[in-house]
Design a protein around this motif. Sequence first.
Motif, PDB file in Angstrom:
ATOM      1  N   GLY A   1       7.843  10.724  14.343  1.00  0.00           N
ATOM      2  CA  GLY A   1       7.099  10.940  15.975  1.00  0.00           C
ATOM      3  C   GLY A   1       8.041  10.013  17.026  1.00  0.00           C
ATOM      4  O   GLY A   1       8.546  10.115  17.866  1.00  0.00           O
ATOM      5  N   PRO A   2       8.459   8.847  16.319  1.00  0.00           N
ATOM      6  CA  PRO A   2       8.836   7.952  17.195  1.00  0.00           C
ATOM      7  C   PRO A   2      10.875   8.383  17.143  1.00  0.00           C
ATOM      8  O   PRO A   2      11.206   7.856  18.406  1.00  0.00           O
ATOM      9  N   GLN A   3      10.944   9.150  16.512  1.00  0.00           N
ATOM     10  CA  GLN A   3      12.320   9.666  16.520  1.00  0.00           C
ATOM     11  C   GLN A   3      12.713  10.181  17.555  1.00  0.00           C
ATOM     12  O   GLN A   3      13.611  10.090  18.715  1.00  0.00           O
ATOM     13  N   VAL A   4      11.222  11.586  17.847  1.00  0.00           N
ATOM     14  CA  VAL A   4      11.169  12.730  19.011  1.00  0.00           C
ATOM     15  C   VAL A   4      11.114  11.826  20.313  1.00  0.00           C
ATOM     16  O   VAL A   4      11.680  11.922  20.932  1.00  0.00           O
ATOM     17  N   ARG A   5      10.125  10.768  20.562  1.00  0.00           N
ATOM     18  CA  ARG A   5       9.536   9.870  21.283  1.00  0.00           C
ATOM     19  C   ARG A   5      10.896   9.356  22.651  1.00  0.00           C
ATOM     20  O   ARG A   5      11.155   9.074  23.361  1.00  0.00           O
ATOM     21  N   ARG A   6      11.827   9.200  21.006  1.00  0.00           N
ATOM     22  CA  ARG A   6      13.027   8.464  21.324  1.00  0.00           C
ATOM     23  C   ARG A   6      13.931   9.826  22.764  1.00  0.00           C
ATOM     24  O   ARG A   6      14.894   9.383  23.589  1.00  0.00           O
ATOM     25  N   MET A   7      13.728  10.722  22.094  1.00  0.00           N
ATOM     26  CA  MET A   7      14.931  12.071  22.396  1.00  0.00           C
ATOM     27  C   MET A   7      13.422  13.016  24.112  1.00  0.00           C
ATOM     28  O   MET A   7      14.400  13.409  25.019  1.00  0.00           O
ATOM     29  N   VAL A   8      12.708  12.234  23.617  1.00  0.00           N
ATOM     30  CA  VAL A   8      12.328  13.034  25.336  1.00  0.00           C
ATOM     31  C   VAL A   8      11.875  11.701  26.139  1.00  0.00           C
ATOM     32  O   VAL A   8      11.010  10.517  25.730  1.00  0.00           O
ATOM     33  N   GLY A   9      11.964  12.818  27.632  1.00  0.00           N
ATOM     34  CA  GLY A   9      11.215  10.880  28.504  1.00  0.00           C
ATOM     35  C   GLY A   9      10.038  11.783  29.179  1.00  0.00           C
ATOM     36  O   GLY A   9      10.265  12.650  29.844  1.00  0.00           O
ATOM     37  N   LEU A  10       9.172  10.525  28.984  1.00  0.00           N
ATOM     38  CA  LEU A  10       8.002  11.718  29.802  1.00  0.00           C
ATOM     39  C   LEU A  10       7.637  10.322  31.233  1.00  0.00           C
ATOM     40  O   LEU A  10       7.520   9.583  31.000  1.00  0.00           O
ATOM     41  N   VAL A  11       7.815  11.468  32.726  1.00  0.00           N
ATOM     42  CA  VAL A  11       7.185  10.277  33.661  1.00  0.00           C
ATOM     43  C   VAL A  11       6.474  11.405  33.891  1.00  0.00           C
ATOM     44  O   VAL A  11       6.228  12.668  34.246  1.00  0.00           O
ATOM     45  N   PHE A  12       5.245  10.414  34.064  1.00  0.00           N
ATOM     46  CA  PHE A  12       3.999  11.119  34.157  1.00  0.00           C
ATOM     47  C   PHE A  12       3.944  11.237  36.274  1.00  0.00           C
ATOM     48  O   PHE A  12       4.586  10.245  37.253  1.00  0.00           O
ATOM     49  N   GLN A  13       2.728  11.622  36.416  1.00  0.00           N
ATOM     50  CA  GLN A  13       2.367  11.826  37.705  1.00  0.00           C
ATOM     51  C   GLN A  13       1.892  11.030  38.102  1.00  0.00           C
ATOM     52  O   GLN A  13       2.843  10.347  39.661  1.00  0.00           O
ATOM     53  N   ASP A  14       1.164   9.771  37.747  1.00  0.00           N
ATOM     54  CA  ASP A  14       0.782   8.928  38.294  1.00  0.00           C
ATOM     55  C   ASP A  14       1.554   7.635  38.133  1.00  0.00           C
ATOM     56  O   ASP A  14       1.935   6.902  37.098  1.00  0.00           O
ATOM     57  N   PRO A  15       2.068   6.878  39.028  1.00  0.00           N
ATOM     58  CA  PRO A  15       3.207   5.718  39.044  1.00  0.00           C
ATOM     59  C   PRO A  15       2.440   4.500  38.473  1.00  0.00           C
ATOM     60  O   PRO A  15       3.063   3.882  37.257  1.00  0.00           O
ATOM     61  N   ASP A  16       1.009   4.290  38.211  1.00  0.00           N
ATOM     62  CA  ASP A  16       0.117   3.376  38.563  1.00  0.00           C
ATOM     63  C   ASP A  16       0.125   3.417  36.519  1.00  0.00           C
ATOM     64  O   ASP A  16      -0.325   2.865  35.910  1.00  0.00           O
ATOM     65  N   ASP A  17       0.348   5.060  36.142  1.00  0.00           N
ATOM     66  CA  ASP A  17      -0.262   4.916  34.843  1.00  0.00           C
ATOM     67  C   ASP A  17       1.369   4.358  33.490  1.00  0.00           C
ATOM     68  O   ASP A  17       0.832   4.292  32.864  1.00  0.00           O
ATOM     69  N   GLN A  18       2.132   4.553  34.859  1.00  0.00           N
ATOM     70  CA  GLN A  18       4.184   4.195  33.701  1.00  0.00           C
ATOM     71  C   GLN A  18       4.019   2.606  34.301  1.00  0.00           C
ATOM     72  O   GLN A  18       4.633   2.626  33.081  1.00  0.00           O
ATOM     73  N   LEU A  19       3.418   2.317  34.479  1.00  0.00           N
ATOM     74  CA  LEU A  19       3.945   0.559  35.066  1.00  0.00           C
ATOM     75  C   LEU A  19       2.722  -0.803  35.377  1.00  0.00           C
ATOM     76  O   LEU A  19       2.098  -0.743  35.669  1.00  0.00           O
ATOM     77  N   PHE A  20       3.155  -0.994  33.623  1.00  0.00           N
ATOM     78  CA  PHE A  20       1.667  -1.506  33.480  1.00  0.00           C
ATOM     79  C   PHE A  20       2.574  -2.660  33.572  1.00  0.00           C
ATOM     80  O   PHE A  20       1.586  -3.778  33.301  1.00  0.00           O
ATOM     81  N   SER A  21       3.543  -3.154  33.799  1.00  0.00           N
ATOM     82  CA  SER A  21       4.134  -4.496  32.950  1.00  0.00           C
ATOM     83  C   SER A  21       3.612  -5.230  34.577  1.00  0.00           C
ATOM     84  O   SER A  21       3.324  -4.730  35.578  1.00  0.00           O
ATOM     85  N   PRO A  22       4.058  -6.733  33.799  1.00  0.00           N
ATOM     86  CA  PRO A  22       4.010  -7.127  35.147  1.00  0.00           C
ATOM     87  C   PRO A  22       4.808  -7.180  36.182  1.00  0.00           C
ATOM     88  O   PRO A  22       4.411  -7.688  37.413  1.00  0.00           O
ATOM     89  N   THR A  23       6.154  -7.302  35.961  1.00  0.00           N
ATOM     90  CA  THR A  23       7.338  -6.792  37.003  1.00  0.00           C
ATOM     91  C   THR A  23       7.865  -4.522  36.851  1.00  0.00           C
ATOM     92  O   THR A  23       7.870  -5.164  35.453  1.00  0.00           O
ATOM     93  N   ILE A  24       9.068  -4.867  37.808  1.00  0.00           N
ATOM     94  CA  ILE A  24       9.329  -3.932  37.875  1.00  0.00           C
ATOM     95  C   ILE A  24      10.816  -3.812  36.515  1.00  0.00           C
ATOM     96  O   ILE A  24      10.815  -3.142  35.497  1.00  0.00           O
ATOM     97  N   LEU A  25      10.887  -5.368  36.156  1.00  0.00           N
ATOM     98  CA  LEU A  25      12.316  -5.001  34.969  1.00  0.00           C
ATOM     99  C   LEU A  25      11.725  -5.113  33.625  1.00  0.00           C
ATOM    100  O   LEU A  25      12.031  -4.902  33.389  1.00  0.00           O
ATOM    101  N   GLU A  26      10.892  -5.521  34.122  1.00  0.00           N
ATOM    102  CA  GLU A  26       9.480  -5.972  32.559  1.00  0.00           C
ATOM    103  C   GLU A  26       9.536  -4.744  32.271  1.00  0.00           C
ATOM    104  O   GLU A  26       9.690  -4.308  30.782  1.00  0.00           O
ATOM    105  N   ASP A  27       9.420  -3.960  33.327  1.00  0.00           N
ATOM    106  CA  ASP A  27       8.429  -3.019  33.010  1.00  0.00           C
ATOM    107  C   ASP A  27       9.608  -1.717  32.104  1.00  0.00           C
ATOM    108  O   ASP A  27       9.338  -1.058  31.267  1.00  0.00           O
ATOM    109  N   VAL A  28      11.185  -1.770  33.089  1.00  0.00           N
ATOM    110  CA  VAL A  28      12.178  -1.130  32.283  1.00  0.00           C
ATOM    111  C   VAL A  28      12.873  -0.969  31.020  1.00  0.00           C
ATOM    112  O   VAL A  28      13.138  -0.683  30.246  1.00  0.00           O
ATOM    113  N   ALA A  29      12.529  -2.840  31.061  1.00  0.00           N
ATOM    114  CA  ALA A  29      12.741  -3.026  29.559  1.00  0.00           C
ATOM    115  C   ALA A  29      12.058  -2.811  28.471  1.00  0.00           C
ATOM    116  O   ALA A  29      12.415  -3.141  27.554  1.00  0.00           O
ATOM    117  N   PHE A  30      11.386  -2.340  29.145  1.00  0.00           N
ATOM    118  CA  PHE A  30       9.762  -2.164  27.965  1.00  0.00           C
ATOM    119  C   PHE A  30      10.598  -0.548  26.945  1.00  0.00           C
ATOM    120  O   PHE A  30      10.456  -1.030  25.657  1.00  0.00           O
TER     121      PHE A  30
END
Lengths: 218, 340, 310
Positions: C126-155
């Motif tokens: 699973g971890p290897q596969v998740r590295r190859m597949v990038g999922l972009v969700f419909q609602d950005p609020d579901d995906q941006l859960f970190s306190p700042t944009i930078l933290e989120d992209v670095a997650f």
Amino acid sequence: MGDETQISAERRLDPRWALLGCLGFVVAVILTPLGAWKALGSEALLLAFFVGYLGVNLGSLARRWLGLCPLLVVLAVLLGISHPARAGEHAAGFIAAILARNGVALVAVLALGLVYSAVTLIQTLRRLGCPALVVSTLHFMNRYSHVLVEERNRMLIASRARSFGRKRSLWARWSMLGNLLGALFLRAMERGERVHTAMVSRGWDGTIRSLADSEQTR
Amino acid sequence: MHLPDGVLSLPVAAVTSVIGAAGFATGLYHLRDRSRDRTPVLMGMMAAFVFAAQMLNFPVFPGVSGHLMGGVLSAVVLGPWAGACVIASVLCVQALLFADGGLTALGANFVNMGLLGSVVGYAIFAELRRLLGGGIQGTLVGAMLAAWVAVLISAGACALELAWSNPGIAWLPLLGWMLLIHAAIGVGEALITGLILRSILAARPDLIPGACHAVPSSNQIGRFALAGMGLALALALFAAPFAYDAPDGLETVVEKVGIDYSDASEPGSETQEIQPTKAPMPDYQLPIPGLSSMRMATAAAGVVGTLIVCGVAVLLARATAGSHRLPRPSVPIEAGSHGR
Amino acid sequence: MIGPWRKRTQKTESQSEAPASALDQNSQLTASPASIRLHDLCYQYPDGRQALDHLRLTIQAGECVALVGPNGAGKSTLLLHLNGILPGRTTGGALHSHGADDPQATSRRNPGQVWIEGLQVNTANGPQVRRMVGLVFQDPDDQLFSPTILEDVAFGPLNLGLKPAEARTLALQCLERVNLAAEAHRPPQHLSFGARKRACLAGVLACNPSILALDEPTANLDPRGRRRFIELIRSLSATKLIASHDLDMVVELCPRTILIDQGQVIADGPTRAILANEPLLSAHGLEVPLSLILEARTSSEPAEKPIMPA
């Protein structure tokens, strides 16, 4: 309350010291005996210095402080009159002393919340050794309470838009509120599931990592 | 019920902080295995929900309103320790950012609402649900009664902390008043908890661990057992402090003789615990009615509150179970992997 | 690990058990495995509805494929299967709380197979596969859960084991790519919807996936935000699978379209052939996109130009 105030405040005083200082200050104020006006006065002066130094927005500080005042007064009066040892002629002085003491403590806490952002304070808790689980809960809470409050307001407006200003019975209001909160709760939990999916799909394995873990400043 | 700074004396604040910290550490220890599933995310969401819901007041009776405390609700959904952690987070944010609840009273507030409200509330809920035979109805009725009792326990603890902090204060009337006020708030809390749980149970019962395990045979008997037990619990809770001084009749003696107990300001702890409450001082008597009427009122509130909560709970449970269909998740995500 | 597979591109009917075509044999000969291959993928919702019903499809490396279909057709569920999130849950123990009396629970535990870049998706990799597949969700609020944009992209990078300093640099690069570097330190809730959407994409790009799965990338965007996002998607070289109702975007971006309904592949072929087939589209709750209608009109009736005043 802008970003600049917060950034400059962070430059002037490390939020860790501010948080610990605030806690120490509150304890000191509480420990000040009632009626020791000189001691309380010097504590207030110290607080005033920091409020000025950090550039706290005095307008918002006063507004929030006054907002919490009624509660303070009720409390002081209750404590004042319900205490047998201090009833009678001393009650007024006692109430004034409680008001002054708690008022000063309140200003300190409010100033802390005004000058540093929620994110900064939560990260500060992390740097002070707060467990990662709590910090992540606080981060999620801070992030999604905005989203949930927005959703809640939209639902409130939608329900008001369809109630046509009619007076409702107590039970109708209750069940409306219950249904609204129930729907909000379901949305929150389903969002939580989607957020978890999004985290797992970006390689989350249960360990909470943060850029701030190894950095001293943002 | 959020205690502010300066109300508790330092020893009380210190002791409750130590108890709170120990309870919190226990909670984290219990949660250590669950950080790998979605518990941390759901805890954050739950905290955000409680926070958002607390801004909405519900009418208790004209002029008085309360808001959701959420201890039992979060414990029912996430488990007792996760529920307590959620409450701790909410208290933390409220104290730090909104000065709602004091920094030095954080420990006491956590003990009252997190440990007593959530962990003890969950214990009551689990016991009631077991008695009721589980299932959707058992969950709903159990949670509502637990929410009602948990509010009373929290209020009682709050009153005791206040009394301990202010030596010489009339702790019995204080306790009576706290319980009386919170009997009304507790009914509100129970109703709101029930209404929220009804929505969840109708749409996503998989979100609540154990809600789908029903033992239907014991349902009918269980419901009566539940009502009886709930009533007994509430009555015991209300009667306990009053039954304590009733036999010796110390209070009536004081009333008759008119001894002024109020100058007992030395901070001995033992003596105050059993100290009678009503000293014949006019200023002091003003806000507090006679103890006997207080006792009657509190006991009546206990009975009436229990009956209301029980009745509404059974009605809601019937309605929910009647209208219950297969759940339809609006997102295609599998049922929860959170045990409790 | 790699079983025999059939290639189903360029065919409009997929339900029949057709024999392997010449194309299949060609792909058997080429050594590089398909980017995405689903074989008899089944999935049931907890309430027993069939979300995916023996679904089969193959997508080659570098393709940009649209996934269209009515609401509830199983598009989002399919995307979630690509990185193995759903099957992992299905076999999880918590199911018993719900599906103990479900007679079809066993079929749910056998969710068919998914191969990503030749690697079968299961709990172990699973971890290897998740590295190859990038999922972009419909609602950005579901995906941006970190306190700042930078933290989120670095997650993502932090979870992949990068040091904070490296993750920070990478995150800033990705934000630069989606034109959000100036907003790096802002909390997500202070950004516009379009900016949040781009931040999500940056967060996924930071994991450097070879496959991008986008769920409704243009939903709720204003026209300018939509245009920017389309250009951004176009500029990416990864294999792309885009689930969308925005058929005009599909015409613009994707040479190939897969129409699914009720968890089955209904049609699979060149976008223009499928999206111009009005009876097929209306049978499955879709409409011919405006761009194709206009195109057909202008090409067949060149004399008619009364749409815009001269």
